[in-house]
Design an enzyme around this catalytic site. Structure first.
Site, PDB file in Angstrom:
ATOM      1  N   CYS B  87      -8.080  -5.345  -1.854  1.00  0.00           N
ATOM      2  CA  CYS B  87      -8.605  -6.488  -1.105  1.00  0.00           C
ATOM      3  C   CYS B  87      -9.674  -6.030  -0.105  1.00  0.00           C
ATOM      4  O   CYS B  87     -10.736  -5.589  -0.499  1.00  0.00           O
ATOM      5  CB  CYS B  87      -7.452  -7.241  -0.436  1.00  0.00           C
ATOM      6  SG  CYS B  87      -7.883  -8.911   0.092  1.00  0.00           S
ATOM      7  N   HIS B 195      -3.190  -8.020  -4.740  1.00  0.00           N
ATOM      8  CA  HIS B 195      -2.297  -7.182  -3.924  1.00  0.00           C
ATOM      9  C   HIS B 195      -1.070  -6.737  -4.717  1.00  0.00           C
ATOM     10  O   HIS B 195      -0.025  -7.394  -4.650  1.00  0.00           O
ATOM     11  CB  HIS B 195      -1.813  -7.980  -2.712  1.00  0.00           C
ATOM     12  CG  HIS B 195      -2.862  -8.216  -1.671  1.00  0.00           C
ATOM     13  ND1 HIS B 195      -3.098  -7.340  -0.646  1.00  0.00           N
ATOM     14  CD2 HIS B 195      -3.735  -9.234  -1.509  1.00  0.00           C
ATOM     15  CE1 HIS B 195      -4.077  -7.815   0.128  1.00  0.00           C
ATOM     16  NE2 HIS B 195      -4.483  -8.962  -0.377  1.00  0.00           N
ATOM     17  N   GLU B 197       0.989  -4.493  -3.960  1.00  0.00           N
ATOM     18  CA  GLU B 197       2.095  -4.159  -3.049  1.00  0.00           C
ATOM     19  C   GLU B 197       2.911  -5.389  -2.664  1.00  0.00           C
ATOM     20  O   GLU B 197       3.998  -5.260  -2.109  1.00  0.00           O
ATOM     21  CB  GLU B 197       1.534  -3.450  -1.795  1.00  0.00           C
ATOM     22  CG  GLU B 197       0.920  -4.345  -0.731  1.00  0.00           C
ATOM     23  CD  GLU B 197      -0.505  -4.799  -1.045  1.00  0.00           C
ATOM     24  OE1 GLU B 197      -0.955  -4.593  -2.191  1.00  0.00           O
ATOM     25  OE2 GLU B 197      -1.157  -5.383  -0.162  1.00  0.00           O
TER      26      GLU B 197
END
Lengths: 86, 224
Positions: B87, B195, B197
């Site tokens: 990002c 993302h 994660e």
């Protein structure tokens, strides 16, 4: 010499400008039918100390290329004038 | 041996702890690297996380690229070490010249916050090496300036060299060629807007980020 500088950072030609396009789409609702080609950039003002205008311009060009613009999507127009002695 | 991943923290980063948590949950070691120190403390891989580095002032990533840590990140990248920008981290890596192109405001000025389908377009990257080619992963995006753009020659090179790593199944932001993630010429630097994660457990809505981050840990292990 001291110069007053205005740097205009603009989306490069051919690069889409969703901000300009959104503003443009809203104009007819306000009755502004003849306003087109809206492009949004940013204005950066500063002063610079240099021996002459050419040297000042060269330094600002460098600053724009390395930092103030992303050359992939933006370019810059630099205008300046000598500060008036007080 | 456990692999150590360094997670860069700029003033304004806000996804660093999520990345640390994700790496640890997969059995890796993770530590935070403050942006003002040009020392990676011998980590095997670096993640530049999401957020708003330096407030996104001027442009996202424009100021972050001058942080001392970026010199060390560039050295790791030059020596072939895995570097992943997520990002805002992707924006930082393009501004730093470690990846080509730029991220523009989304088409239609739309802030996108959704879980989207990502097609694994290439498995030849540290982030996708243990993924199935063509697999579709469900991973969240959350950004305003994520529309990838580059000049025609760069796009031709990215395609010809199999450097588009991830593509959106349904383009959420106007990205050129549906690009969600790319890698560098040396393949070891990867940037992506989604993302991974935030998709490490079904409880979070998806665990499809796991194969991506596991790839990174496995690549780090091979490289060391």
């Amino acid at each position: 010499m001291q110069f007053d500088v205005l740097i205009e950072v603009r989306p490069r030609q051919g690069i889409s400008d969703p901000e300009g396009a959104t503003i443009e789409r809203s104009l007819p609702t306000l009755g502004y039918d003849g306003v087109t080609s809206v492009r949004v950039g940013k204005a950066i003002r500063c002063t610079i100390e240099a021996e002459d205008e050419a040297l000042a311009h060269a330094e600002l060009e460098d600053l724009c290329a390395r930092f103030l613009t992303n050359p992939v999507i933006e370019d810059a127009a630099i205008s300046m004038q000598p500060q008036v002695e007080r | 041996m456990t692999r150590r991943v360094g997670v860069v923290v700029f003033p304004g980063s806000n996804c660093e702890h999520d990345v640390v948590e994700a790496i640890r949950s997969l059995g890796g070691e993770a530590e935070l690297l403050w942006h003002d120190e040009a020392d990676l403390r011998g980590v095997d891989a670096v993640v530049v996380p999401g957020g708003f580095a330096h407030g996104d002032y001027l442009r996202p990533g424009a100021i972050a690229r001058f942080s001392p840590v970026m010199t060390a990140v560039a050295e790791l990248a030059a020596s072939g070490g895995p570097v992943v920008g997520i990002c805002n981290g992707f924006q930082v890596l393009t501004e730093a010249g470690l990846l080509p192109g730029a991220l523009q405001k989304n088409a239609g000025l739309k802030f996108v916050c959704a879980t989207v389908g990502l097609e694994v377009a290439s498995t030849r990257s540290p982030l996708t090496s243990s993924c199935e080619p063509g697999a579709v992963l469900q991973v969240p995006v959350n950004h305003f300036e994520g529309s990838y753009t580059c000049d025609g020659r760069t796009l031709d090179a990215l395609r010809a060299d199999d450097r588009v790593v991830l593509r959106y199944v349904e383009n959420p932001n106007g990205s050129l060629d549906d690009i969600a993630g790319i890698c560098s010429e040396g393949r070891n630097v990867v940037g992506l807007m989604p993302h991974p994660e935030r998709a490490i457990d079904p409880l979070l809505g998806s665990a499809d980020g796991v194969p991506l981050l596991r790839s990174l840990l496995e690549t780090a292990a091979v490289g060391a």
